[in-house]
Design a protein around this motif. Structure first.
Motif, PDB file in Angstrom:
ATOM      1  N   UNK A 266       0.784  -1.241   0.000  1.00 33.70           N
ATOM      2  CA  UNK A 266       0.000   0.000   0.000  1.00 33.70           C
ATOM      3  C   UNK A 266       0.817   1.292   0.000  1.00 33.70           C
ATOM      4  N   UNK A 267       2.126   1.208   0.129  1.00 33.22           N
ATOM      5  CA  UNK A 267       2.928   2.436   0.080  1.00 33.22           C
ATOM      6  C   UNK A 267       4.376   2.085  -0.202  1.00 33.22           C
ATOM      7  N   UNK A 268       5.195   3.102  -0.426  1.00 31.34           N
ATOM      8  CA  UNK A 268       6.629   2.893  -0.669  1.00 31.34           C
ATOM      9  C   UNK A 268       7.444   3.195   0.583  1.00 31.34           C
ATOM     10  N   UNK A 269       6.781   3.343   1.708  1.00 28.98           N
ATOM     11  CA  UNK A 269       7.450   3.700   2.954  1.00 28.98           C
ATOM     12  C   UNK A 269       8.274   2.529   3.485  1.00 28.98           C
ATOM     13  N   UNK A 270       9.459   2.831   4.002  1.00 28.54           N
ATOM     14  CA  UNK A 270      10.301   1.813   4.620  1.00 28.54           C
ATOM     15  C   UNK A 270       9.844   1.574   6.055  1.00 28.54           C
ATOM     16  N   UNK A 271       9.840   0.302   6.450  1.00 22.17           N
ATOM     17  CA  UNK A 271       9.398  -0.040   7.798  1.00 22.17           C
ATOM     18  C   UNK A 271      10.289   0.620   8.851  1.00 22.17           C
ATOM     19  N   UNK A 272      11.601   0.668   8.599  1.00 23.65           N
ATOM     20  CA  UNK A 272      12.512   1.279   9.567  1.00 23.65           C
ATOM     21  C   UNK A 272      12.239   2.771   9.737  1.00 23.65           C
ATOM     22  N   UNK A 273      11.941   3.461   8.634  1.00 28.84           N
ATOM     23  CA  UNK A 273      11.607   4.885   8.723  1.00 28.84           C
ATOM     24  C   UNK A 273      10.305   5.094   9.490  1.00 28.84           C
ATOM     25  N   UNK A 274       9.356   4.186   9.267  1.00 27.17           N
ATOM     26  CA  UNK A 274       8.076   4.249   9.978  1.00 27.17           C
ATOM     27  C   UNK A 274       8.290   4.101  11.478  1.00 27.17           C
ATOM     28  N   UNK A 275       9.116   3.127  11.874  1.00 29.91           N
ATOM     29  CA  UNK A 275       9.414   2.931  13.295  1.00 29.91           C
ATOM     30  C   UNK A 275      10.071   4.165  13.900  1.00 29.91           C
ATOM     31  N   UNK A 276      11.002   4.778  13.162  1.00 25.43           N
ATOM     32  CA  UNK A 276      11.673   5.988  13.649  1.00 25.43           C
ATOM     33  C   UNK A 276      10.661   7.112  13.879  1.00 25.43           C
ATOM     34  N   UNK A 277       9.697   7.213  12.978  1.00 28.46           N
ATOM     35  CA  UNK A 277       8.731   8.308  13.057  1.00 28.46           C
ATOM     36  C   UNK A 277       7.784   8.173  14.242  1.00 28.46           C
ATOM     37  N   UNK A 430       7.305  12.087   4.841  1.00 25.28           N
ATOM     38  CA  UNK A 430       7.720  11.828   6.214  1.00 25.28           C
ATOM     39  C   UNK A 430       8.663  12.940   6.678  1.00 25.28           C
ATOM     40  N   UNK A 431       8.669  13.155   7.992  1.00 24.31           N
ATOM     41  CA  UNK A 431       9.575  14.115   8.601  1.00 24.31           C
ATOM     42  C   UNK A 431      10.260  13.408   9.760  1.00 24.31           C
ATOM     43  N   UNK A 432      11.519  13.021   9.578  1.00 22.48           N
ATOM     44  CA  UNK A 432      12.214  12.231  10.570  1.00 22.48           C
ATOM     45  C   UNK A 432      13.129  13.060  11.479  1.00 22.48           C
ATOM     46  N   UNK A 433      13.251  14.361  11.193  1.00 21.43           N
ATOM     47  CA  UNK A 433      14.050  15.208  12.078  1.00 21.43           C
ATOM     48  C   UNK A 433      13.171  15.621  13.246  1.00 21.43           C
ATOM     49  N   UNK A 434      12.774  14.596  14.039  1.00 18.89           N
ATOM     50  CA  UNK A 434      11.721  14.766  15.035  1.00 18.89           C
ATOM     51  C   UNK A 434      12.279  15.148  16.396  1.00 18.89           C
TER      52      UNK A 434
END
Length: 436
Positions: A266-277, A430-434
């Motif tokens: 359903x998306x091109x998002x990486x699981x690791x990036x999702x976890x970070x977010x 996504x915005x990972x500079x959280x």
């Protein structure tokens, strides 16, 4: 870029570790009563603050989301997708749990004398759960849908367990607002929009004390588990070690297999990036063992960091916090088979298929019921004719495993919101500079 120790997720992790250390010290040194009286209440205050803002956040954000949508057809389509994906991930979780527990067979490692000790220690704790489970079983198939519609909104809003009722009223208000002329609805829409912004700022303020709240919660968990004798807790964990391993392995497999597959579809998002977010929300879910308490933070992270549009997040996440229990459903499967193995009962393929069906239905049927995890397990055990008293075997470590499965529940809610947002064309960057 912020120094690592100033980032929110690291502060929460430090709070978890220090809380664990303090809990161990308190158990060994006799500070148990001090911890319960003066430290644990800080964690309770933190949870209460999060619960305080959950209902107004859902109400305001969902009303604003519906009015921005201006399309009731799209809203109903989104609802169908949400329920459908939730059911699929729940069935996957139960199937993984059954596979893992049948391979490891943790019940075979539990000595008979340990069984007797656990049964005598905890059998008194399951009496009320059996009665509550029977009430759920006796409900009409339509009771779930009847309960969604409240008789009194203010009564529904006074209990976070009635979140689906709040969602229903918010959608109804939103639909009503888009049906009247904009010059009449504008002031009310602006009010809820402003309320939504205020609550988001309050979430930011509450999160500033998150490390202290997490410290207090973790210290309280260790003290509750160990009491004044840390050796007792270690013996309990040792006796039920393989059971804990089976649950944790199942949860990890579900995280990395099911959710990564969901993102590939359903998306091109990486699981690791999702976890970070979303890691602060996952850590809070682990600390609080409450999807409802963590909901405001989950919504903020999903909207602000993952890029899910507000109208999707405000609709999908409250529903998920109420009926989507991937981690809990997986735990039901492992616990049911473990109890059967420990009691010397063999479960055939038909009974294990019954676990899949019953656990899936129970995850929805017991929504909003206090202690839903144990009540769901009672229903599953009754369905496969395993003595309910066997729950006493696992109650000693249930609190720790509850923390783990709640973190998975929250992750599942957020993952489904990404999938639904992508299919609706409402998934941003996504915005990972959280951890600002």
């Amino acid at each position: 870029m912020k120094k690592w120790y100033k980032q929110l997720h690291w502060q929460i992790i430090i709070g978890l570790v220090l809380g664990l250390i303090w809990g161990l010290i308190a158990s060994v040194s006799g500070f148990t009563e001090f911890t319960i009286d003066y430290i644990q209440p800080v964690g309770t205050i933190f949870i209460n603050l999060l619960k305080l803002i959950a209902v107004p956040l859902v109400l305001a954000s969902l009303i604003v989301g519906v009015t921005n949508l201006n399309d009731v057809t799209q809203l109903s389509r989104m609802g169908g997708k949400t329920i459908g994906i939730y059911l699929v991930t729940t069935i996957c979780a139960i199937t993984i749990g059954l596979t893992v527990v049948n391979i490891i067979q943790p019940g075979d490692f539990l000595p008979a004398e340990t069984q007797e000790q656990l049964m005598s220690s905890y059998e008194g704790n399951i009496e009320g759960s059996a009665e509550s489970a029977q009430e759920v079983i006796d409900r009409s198939p339509m009771t779930f849908f009847v309960d969604i519609v409240p008789q009194n909104f203010f009564k529904a809003a006074s209990d976070n367990g009635n979140m689906l009722q709040v969602v229903f009223v918010a959608i109804l208000l939103g639909i009503g607002l888009i049906q009247i002329p904009s010059d009449k609805s504008k002031s009310l829409v602006n009010f809820f929009d402003s309320l939504n912004e205020v609550i988001i700022k309050i979430v930011d303020l509450v999160m500033k004390i998150a490390p202290y709240g997490v410290f207090a919660l973790m210290a309280g968990v260790i003290v509750d588990l160990a009491g004044d004798d840390i050796g007792q807790a270690l013996n309990l964990l040792g006796a039920l070690g393989w059971y804990c391993v089976a649950v944790l392995v199942g949860l990890l497999l579900h995280l990395f297999i099911v959710y990564s597959s969901l993102f590939k579809m359903f998306s091109k998002m990486k699981l690791t990036d999702f976890f970070k977010a979303i890691r602060p929300a996952m850590l809070l879910g682990f600390s609080t063992s409450s999807s409802s308490a963590t909901l405001p933070v989950t919504m903020e992270r999903v909207e602000k960091n993952v890029g899910v549009d507000e109208e999707v997040a405000s609709f999908v996440l409250p529903i998920g916090a109420t009926i989507n229990m991937d981690g809990t459903s997986l735990y039901q499967a492992v616990a049911a088979v473990f109890i059967a193995q420990a009691l010397g009962l063999d479960l055939g393929l038909g009974q294990q298929l019954t676990i899949v069906i019953t656990a899936t239905l129970a995850s929805i049927g017991s929504a909003g019921v206090p202690g839903a995890g144990i009540i769901m397990l009672v229903i599953v055990l009754q369905a496969i004719q395993v003595p309910v008293e066997g729950i006493a075997l696992i109650l000693g470590v249930d609190r720790i495993l509850d923390m783990c499965r709640t973190a998975v529940n929250i992750t599942g809610d957020a993952a489904v919101s990404v999938a639904v947002a992508h299919t609706e064309g409402l998934l941003g960057e996504m915005h990972l500079e959280d951890d600002e």
